[in-house]
Design a protein around this motif. Structure first.
Motif, short mmCIF file in Angstrom:
data_model
loop_
_atom_site.label_atom_id
_atom_site.label_comp_id
_atom_site.label_asym_id
_atom_site.label_seq_id
_atom_site.Cartn_x
_atom_site.Cartn_y
_atom_site.Cartn_z
N ILE A 81 -46.39 -42.25 29.30
CA ILE A 81 -47.47 -42.93 28.48
C ILE A 81 -47.94 -44.58 29.65
O ILE A 81 -48.49 -44.27 29.63
CB ILE A 81 -47.27 -43.44 27.48
CG1 ILE A 81 -47.80 -42.60 26.47
CG2 ILE A 81 -48.66 -44.24 27.31
CD1 ILE A 81 -47.10 -42.82 24.91
N LYS A 82 -46.49 -44.81 30.39
CA LYS A 82 -47.12 -45.77 31.42
C LYS A 82 -47.36 -44.83 32.85
O LYS A 82 -48.51 -45.81 33.27
CB LYS A 82 -45.82 -46.12 31.79
CG LYS A 82 -46.09 -47.52 32.75
CD LYS A 82 -44.65 -48.26 32.75
CE LYS A 82 -44.51 -49.42 33.64
NZ LYS A 82 -43.22 -50.21 33.81
N ALA A 132 -51.04 -44.08 32.33
CA ALA A 132 -52.36 -44.76 32.17
C ALA A 132 -52.32 -45.58 33.63
O ALA A 132 -53.62 -45.94 33.63
CB ALA A 132 -51.33 -46.09 31.01
N VAL A 133 -51.13 -45.68 33.95
CA VAL A 133 -51.55 -46.54 35.37
C VAL A 133 -52.36 -45.54 37.05
O VAL A 133 -52.97 -45.54 36.87
CB VAL A 133 -50.26 -46.53 36.81
CG1 VAL A 133 -49.99 -47.00 38.09
CG2 VAL A 133 -49.30 -47.57 35.59
N GLN A 134 -51.98 -44.01 35.76
CA GLN A 134 -52.79 -43.03 37.21
C GLN A 134 -54.34 -42.37 37.09
O GLN A 134 -55.09 -42.57 37.34
CB GLN A 134 -52.25 -42.27 36.96
CG GLN A 134 -50.87 -41.76 37.29
CD GLN A 134 -50.09 -39.97 37.30
OE1 GLN A 134 -51.08 -39.49 36.83
NE2 GLN A 134 -49.06 -40.28 37.38
N ASP A 135 -54.51 -43.71 35.00
CA ASP A 135 -55.78 -43.94 35.02
C ASP A 135 -57.06 -41.96 35.12
O ASP A 135 -57.80 -41.75 35.07
CB ASP A 135 -57.24 -44.87 35.95
CG ASP A 135 -58.22 -44.95 35.22
OD1 ASP A 135 -58.52 -45.05 34.26
OD2 ASP A 135 -58.86 -45.08 35.74
N LEU A 164 -37.94 -41.29 26.77
CA LEU A 164 -39.05 -40.46 27.32
C LEU A 164 -40.51 -41.22 27.01
O LEU A 164 -41.52 -41.49 28.17
CB LEU A 164 -39.00 -39.23 27.11
CG LEU A 164 -37.48 -38.60 27.32
CD1 LEU A 164 -37.23 -36.79 27.80
CD2 LEU A 164 -37.30 -38.94 28.71
N ALA A 165 -40.75 -41.08 25.99
CA ALA A 165 -42.59 -41.25 25.84
C ALA A 165 -42.51 -42.42 26.07
O ALA A 165 -44.14 -42.77 27.21
CB ALA A 165 -42.76 -41.09 24.28
N GLU A 206 -59.11 -36.04 26.70
CA GLU A 206 -57.70 -36.91 25.88
C GLU A 206 -56.66 -36.36 25.87
O GLU A 206 -56.50 -34.87 25.94
CB GLU A 206 -58.22 -37.09 24.68
CG GLU A 206 -57.08 -37.15 23.56
CD GLU A 206 -57.49 -36.86 22.07
OE1 GLU A 206 -56.79 -37.58 21.22
OE2 GLU A 206 -58.78 -36.49 21.54
N ILE A 207 -55.47 -37.33 25.77
CA ILE A 207 -53.72 -36.68 26.32
C ILE A 207 -53.43 -36.75 25.32
O ILE A 207 -52.85 -37.49 24.48
CB ILE A 207 -53.26 -37.45 27.43
CG1 ILE A 207 -53.86 -36.97 28.81
CG2 ILE A 207 -51.08 -36.50 27.37
CD1 ILE A 207 -53.38 -37.58 29.96
#
Length: 286
Positions: free
Chosen positions: A102-103, A106-109, A97-98, A84-85
């Motif tokens: 987050i994007k 999420a892309v890095q999984d 910035l947030a 969890e982050i």
């Protein structure tokens, strides 16, 4: 553990019930801890139990340590992946910035769950201090001795008003000129409000000197009111970038100390195990 539970319940009885021990056993454990540390951790201010400043600091440390220990264990069990982050962000940076952070995560999984908590600077720092957030994105001033941090970038903090506001026709403005107007300002605890108050103090002006003050916790509502021609405000330029580009809002020509740049920060607990991970994210946020 006993002391940490006591700081949460503020009751010997409730602490004993949660830990399934007797109340005298809780009292003895706290007394032995105080004797061992040579510190007063709790006291009664009838009818309530109070925690001393030293006790609060110790409780925050214990909570951070417990949370981070669980996070480290999760990292060991699932290498290169956060279970969890969990982070906090100020309302201004939740727009600037947030979303980008987050994007990218999420892309890095590289996670199972992302939790983002939005509040003001005071709330965000408190979450890091107690360990309920791993890190925070903040723009306000804070005690840099109590946290580790990275500077993300410097962001212009500017005075703005509707393109139809009479003040935009002026070639220069003083703080005395602004004090006659309606000022839209963030709530107490907001980093933006603190920065604004500091700028005003530098010119011997207080926010109380303004004839009309509207306190709003949401930057979005401040922008909407500005577009409706209600008052003036001070915001990060990135928050009004589109409105400035379209000419809907204009920067006010302050001749005194009215525009500045202020650092945006990624803040986390001192000596955090995840410091290297946070440092990698700076490139994303710049």
């Amino acid at each position: 553990m006993t002391f940490l539970v006591l700081t949460q319940t503020r009751s010997y009885t409730k602490t004993a019930e949660q830990l399934y021990v007797s109340q005298p056993a809780v009292t003895q454990q706290i007394q032995r801890l105080e004797e061992k540390l040579g510190l007063k951790l709790v006291y009664y201010h009838r009818p309530k139990l109070k925690i001393t400043p030293a006790g609060e600091e110790l409780a925050n440390f214990l909570q951070r340590t417990r949370v981070q220990a669980n996070q480290v264990l999760e990292r060991i069990q699932t290498p290169n992946k956060f279970q969890e982050i969990n982070f906090s962000t100020t309302r201004s940076l939740s727009e600037i910035l947030a979303p980008r952070l987050i994007k990218e995560i999420a892309v890095q999984d590289a996670f199972r769950k992302i939790s983002c908590h939005v509040g003001n600077t005071k709330q965000a720092l408190a979450a890091v201090k107690t360990g309920s957030s791993q890190f925070a994105l903040v723009e306000g001033n804070f005690d840099k001795q109590k946290f580790d941090y990275q500077v993300i970038r410097a962001e212009p903090f500017v005075a703005v008003a509707s393109c139809k506001h009479p003040l935009v026709q002026r070639k220069s403005l003083t703080w005395s000129d602004l004090a006659k107007e309606t000022l839209l300002v963030r709530e107490d605890g907001s980093g933006s409000r603190e920065i604004l108050a500091s700028l005003a103090r530098a010119e011997n002006v207080s926010l109380d000197d303004f004839e009309h003050l509207i306190v709003i916790s949401e930057p979005l509502l401040i922008r909407q009111l500005l577009l409706e021609g209600v008052g003036v405000s001070f915001l990060y330029r990135s928050l009004v970038k589109e409105q400035l580009r379209k000419g809907q809002l204009l920067e006010l020509p302050m001749m005194e100390n009215g525009q500045t740049t202020h650092d945006l920060y990624l803040v986390y607990a001192k000596d955090s195990y995840f410091k290297k991970d946070y440092a990698k994210w700076l490139d994303i946020l710049n």
